[in-house]
Structures are given as C-alpha cells and as structure tokens.
Design an enzyme around this catalytic site. Structure first.
Site, PDB file in Angstrom:
ATOM      1  N   ASP A   8      10.963 -12.616  52.302  1.00  0.00           N
ATOM      2  CA  ASP A   8      10.857 -14.054  52.125  1.00  0.00           C
ATOM      3  C   ASP A   8      11.751 -14.412  50.929  1.00  0.00           C
ATOM      4  O   ASP A   8      12.203 -13.525  50.196  1.00  0.00           O
ATOM      5  CB  ASP A   8       9.400 -14.431  51.872  1.00  0.00           C
ATOM      6  CG  ASP A   8       9.212 -15.913  51.604  1.00  0.00           C
ATOM      7  OD1 ASP A   8       9.865 -16.737  52.278  1.00  0.00           O
ATOM      8  OD2 ASP A   8       8.421 -16.252  50.707  1.00  0.00           O
ATOM      9  N   ASP A  10      11.413 -17.783  48.585  1.00  0.00           N
ATOM     10  CA  ASP A  10      10.727 -18.447  47.477  1.00  0.00           C
ATOM     11  C   ASP A  10       9.455 -17.698  47.083  1.00  0.00           C
ATOM     12  O   ASP A  10       8.582 -17.444  47.917  1.00  0.00           O
ATOM     13  CB  ASP A  10      10.386 -19.883  47.857  1.00  0.00           C
ATOM     14  CG  ASP A  10      11.639 -20.703  48.113  1.00  0.00           C
ATOM     15  OD1 ASP A  10      12.526 -20.690  47.259  1.00  0.00           O
ATOM     16  OD2 ASP A  10      11.734 -21.333  49.180  1.00  0.00           O
ATOM     17  N   GLU A  17       9.221 -21.884  42.874  1.00  0.00           N
ATOM     18  CA  GLU A  17       8.483 -23.084  43.273  1.00  0.00           C
ATOM     19  C   GLU A  17       8.218 -24.048  42.125  1.00  0.00           C
ATOM     20  O   GLU A  17       8.597 -25.214  42.174  1.00  0.00           O
ATOM     21  CB  GLU A  17       7.169 -22.691  43.953  1.00  0.00           C
ATOM     22  CG  GLU A  17       7.345 -21.876  45.226  1.00  0.00           C
ATOM     23  CD  GLU A  17       7.929 -22.671  46.381  1.00  0.00           C
ATOM     24  OE1 GLU A  17       8.351 -23.818  46.201  1.00  0.00           O
ATOM     25  OE2 GLU A  17       7.973 -22.120  47.496  1.00  0.00           O
ATOM     26  N   GLY A  51       7.961 -25.729  54.654  1.00  0.00           N
ATOM     27  CA  GLY A  51       9.183 -26.517  54.835  1.00  0.00           C
ATOM     28  C   GLY A  51       9.250 -27.722  53.921  1.00  0.00           C
ATOM     29  O   GLY A  51       8.283 -28.484  53.786  1.00  0.00           O
ATOM     30  N   LYS A  53      11.197 -30.513  54.122  1.00  0.00           N
ATOM     31  CA  LYS A  53      11.180 -31.811  54.811  1.00  0.00           C
ATOM     32  C   LYS A  53       9.752 -32.156  55.235  1.00  0.00           C
ATOM     33  O   LYS A  53       9.336 -33.314  55.146  1.00  0.00           O
ATOM     34  CB  LYS A  53      12.115 -31.789  56.017  1.00  0.00           C
ATOM     35  CG  LYS A  53      13.588 -31.717  55.666  1.00  0.00           C
ATOM     36  CD  LYS A  53      14.489 -31.974  56.866  1.00  0.00           C
ATOM     37  CE  LYS A  53      14.463 -30.831  57.854  1.00  0.00           C
ATOM     38  NZ  LYS A  53      15.070 -29.600  57.298  1.00  0.00           N
ATOM     39  N   ARG A  55       7.012 -31.214  53.740  1.00  0.00           N
ATOM     40  CA  ARG A  55       6.241 -31.604  52.554  1.00  0.00           C
ATOM     41  C   ARG A  55       6.519 -33.061  52.189  1.00  0.00           C
ATOM     42  O   ARG A  55       5.609 -33.811  51.855  1.00  0.00           O
ATOM     43  CB  ARG A  55       6.577 -30.677  51.382  1.00  0.00           C
ATOM     44  CG  ARG A  55       6.047 -29.270  51.554  1.00  0.00           C
ATOM     45  CD  ARG A  55       6.566 -28.308  50.505  1.00  0.00           C
ATOM     46  NE  ARG A  55       6.328 -26.939  50.935  1.00  0.00           N
ATOM     47  CZ  ARG A  55       6.942 -25.886  50.462  1.00  0.00           C
ATOM     48  NH1 ARG A  55       7.864 -26.015  49.511  1.00  0.00           N
ATOM     49  NH2 ARG A  55       6.671 -24.679  50.912  1.00  0.00           N
ATOM     50  N   SER A 125      13.115 -17.224  55.751  1.00  0.00           N
ATOM     51  CA  SER A 125      12.552 -18.237  54.854  1.00  0.00           C
ATOM     52  C   SER A 125      12.540 -19.601  55.520  1.00  0.00           C
ATOM     53  O   SER A 125      13.402 -19.910  56.346  1.00  0.00           O
ATOM     54  CB  SER A 125      13.392 -18.310  53.576  1.00  0.00           C
ATOM     55  OG  SER A 125      13.010 -19.395  52.761  1.00  0.00           O
ATOM     56  N   THR A 126      11.577 -20.429  55.127  1.00  0.00           N
ATOM     57  CA  THR A 126      11.548 -21.804  55.618  1.00  0.00           C
ATOM     58  C   THR A 126      12.434 -22.721  54.773  1.00  0.00           C
ATOM     59  O   THR A 126      12.622 -23.883  55.138  1.00  0.00           O
ATOM     60  CB  THR A 126      10.106 -22.358  55.616  1.00  0.00           C
ATOM     61  OG1 THR A 126       9.583 -22.274  54.288  1.00  0.00           O
ATOM     62  CG2 THR A 126       9.224 -21.557  56.550  1.00  0.00           C
ATOM     63  N   SER A 127      12.964 -22.233  53.663  1.00  0.00           N
ATOM     64  CA  SER A 127      13.844 -23.049  52.823  1.00  0.00           C
ATOM     65  C   SER A 127      15.202 -23.248  53.477  1.00  0.00           C
ATOM     66  O   SER A 127      15.599 -22.495  54.375  1.00  0.00           O
ATOM     67  CB  SER A 127      14.033 -22.394  51.452  1.00  0.00           C
ATOM     68  OG  SER A 127      12.887 -22.546  50.662  1.00  0.00           O
ATOM     69  N   GLU A 129      19.084 -23.067  54.203  1.00  0.00           N
ATOM     70  CA  GLU A 129      19.942 -21.890  54.088  1.00  0.00           C
ATOM     71  C   GLU A 129      20.759 -21.901  52.800  1.00  0.00           C
ATOM     72  O   GLU A 129      20.941 -20.853  52.165  1.00  0.00           O
ATOM     73  CB  GLU A 129      20.876 -21.783  55.299  1.00  0.00           C
ATOM     74  CG  GLU A 129      21.725 -20.532  55.268  1.00  0.00           C
ATOM     75  CD  GLU A 129      22.539 -20.329  56.532  1.00  0.00           C
ATOM     76  OE1 GLU A 129      23.532 -19.577  56.468  1.00  0.00           O
ATOM     77  OE2 GLU A 129      22.183 -20.905  57.576  1.00  0.00           O
TER      78      GLU A 129
END
Length: 257
Positions: A8, A10, A17, A51, A53, A55, A125-127, A129
């Site tokens: 992962d 973050d 975070e 994610g 967006k 949030r 990761s959901t962050s 790229e």
C-alpha cells in the site's frame, strides 16, 4: 526463494495522512472558498472512506450544498470534485517534493533488498497515481521507483478497498502466485482487501490505525524498523516469523509459511 511484495502507499511507504493529505485537502478547501477544515479527529473518520474524491464527496450533503450554493446536478458535482482533487494532488506532490513526508522506517531498506534479490514488487493504492509515484520516488529514488513491476493507483478499479479488486488486479498484472505473495498494509480496509483476495498481509500500523481490529493479519508491527533507527515493535504474530527489532526479507518469507 523469493516472494512477490505488494505495498500500500499511504501509511506504509510514508506516514502521509496527518501531515500530508489532510494538509493538502484543507489548503484546497481554502483555495476554492469551501468552508471545510478537517481536524486530525475529523480526518480519522474520513479515513474510513477509501479514495480522496470519495472523501470530498462525502461532504456534499443536501444541506451543505444548499448553504454554499454548490451545484446540485450529479455530473456538475463530479466535475467540481475532480477539479478539487486535481488541485489537492498538486499541493500534496509539492509537499512530498519539499521533503515533508519521509519514508517510514525500513521501507527504503526492504525495497532495495527485495529488488536486489530479484523479487517482483508492486504498489496497490487508492491514492492518485501522481501522489503514489511521488512518495515512491522520494523513498527509493527514480531508478528504483521505475523498476517496480506494477503501480496500481487511484481509479484503476471501480470498487476501492476494502473490496479486494485492486489486489486481484495486481495478481493478474504480475502473474503472481497468491501463495507466494505478501501484502504490506497499514489499515483495516487494506487488510480486508488483501485477505479478500486470498493474500497474506503484514500490517505496519500508525497512529490512525493502531487500535483497529487486525485478526486477519499474519504479522502486526509498529514499523519495519531500521538498524540504528526506530525499532520494529511486534504487536501480534500469527505466523512462522520470529523477528527481532528489524523486519528483514527472511521474516517476510516466513510470513508465507
């Protein structure tokens, strides 16, 4: 013997975070004149939503939209959130470039050792790229970051963690054997995503995630540790690894036994 490692980003590659993403979100809200400011406690709640967006979109209640004269059309809201998120990502990558978010203990060491040993490596990761590549490059340098076998990030799958989709995609892209693949995560959402894909998972917890349930993890540590630096404290061990104060490749291989 080797293994495939999937990281992962973050909370794993760097403690991003509290002083990274949260700061960038708040700066974006201020830039766009949106009356939002997420405290550390607020952000702990937002972290349950995968994610960036998503949030941001969670704030768009009918009451908040009406009070701030924001668009009510779904497509217009999606475009607005996309613009906010693009701005936030740019602010975040500047923070990374300025050295504000150093790699977590052991990350540079483990990635370097694994690559030198010929292990396949990936990030899932959901962050965004761009954010992931910035953190990875900060941790191991451009040459080693570009040598990763896969970087899966952002909206690469429609269902984000805790859904297992991103790890299933990683296995497909890598052509990896699930029984020889180990995930390194930091949160319960990530742990559930990894184990939902049939993978074993090591948790390197942080201040936001240390108290989350972790029964599915094979090993739970405060960090991977570094010689002469921060030691790894073992919080739970449900596998064959017998780590000391530094987690090494042998320990990670033992997690697959």
């Amino acid at each position: 013997m080797s293994a495939t490692l999937i990281f992962d980003c973050d909370g794993v590659l760097a403690d991003t975070e509290r002083d990274g993403h949260r700061v960038a979100f708040n700066a974006t809200f201020e830039h766009f004149g949106v009356p939002l400011h997420w405290s550390e406690a607020d952000y702990a709640t937002k972290l349950q939503i995968a994610g960036g967006k998503e949030r941001m979109a969670s704030e768009l209640t009918p009451e908040f939209v009406a009070a701030n004269n924001l668009p009510t059309d779904r497509d217009e809201q999606a475009a607005m959130i996309a613009a906010w998120h693009q701005d936030k990502t740019a602010r975040y990558t500047r923070l990374v470039a300025d050295g504000a978010l150093p790699p977590r203990p052991g990350i540079t060491r483990i990635i370097t050792a694994a690559q030198d040993a010929g292990w396949p490596l990936a990030v899932a990761s959901t962050s965004a790229e761009a954010s992931v590549r910035a953190i990875l490059t900060q941790a191991v340098g451009q040459r080693r970051a570009e040598a990763f076998d896969a970087i899966l990030a952002g909206d690469v799958v429609p269902a984000k963690k805790p859904a297992p989709d991103i790890y299933l995609l990683a296995l497909e892209r890598l052509g990896a054997d699930p029984s020889r693949t180990l995930v390194i995560e930091d949160s319960r959402n990530g742990l559930l995503a990894a184990t939902g894909a049939g993978l074993r998972c090591v948790l390197t917890v942080n201040g936001y995630t240390r108290t989350e349930p972790n029964d599915e993890a094979v090993l739970v540590v405060t960090s991977l540790g570094d010689p002469g630096g921060e030691p790894a404290l073992v919080l739970a061990n449900r596998g064959a690894a017998r780590p000391d104060t530094v987690i090494g490749l042998t320990d990670l291989l033992s997690c697959l036994e």
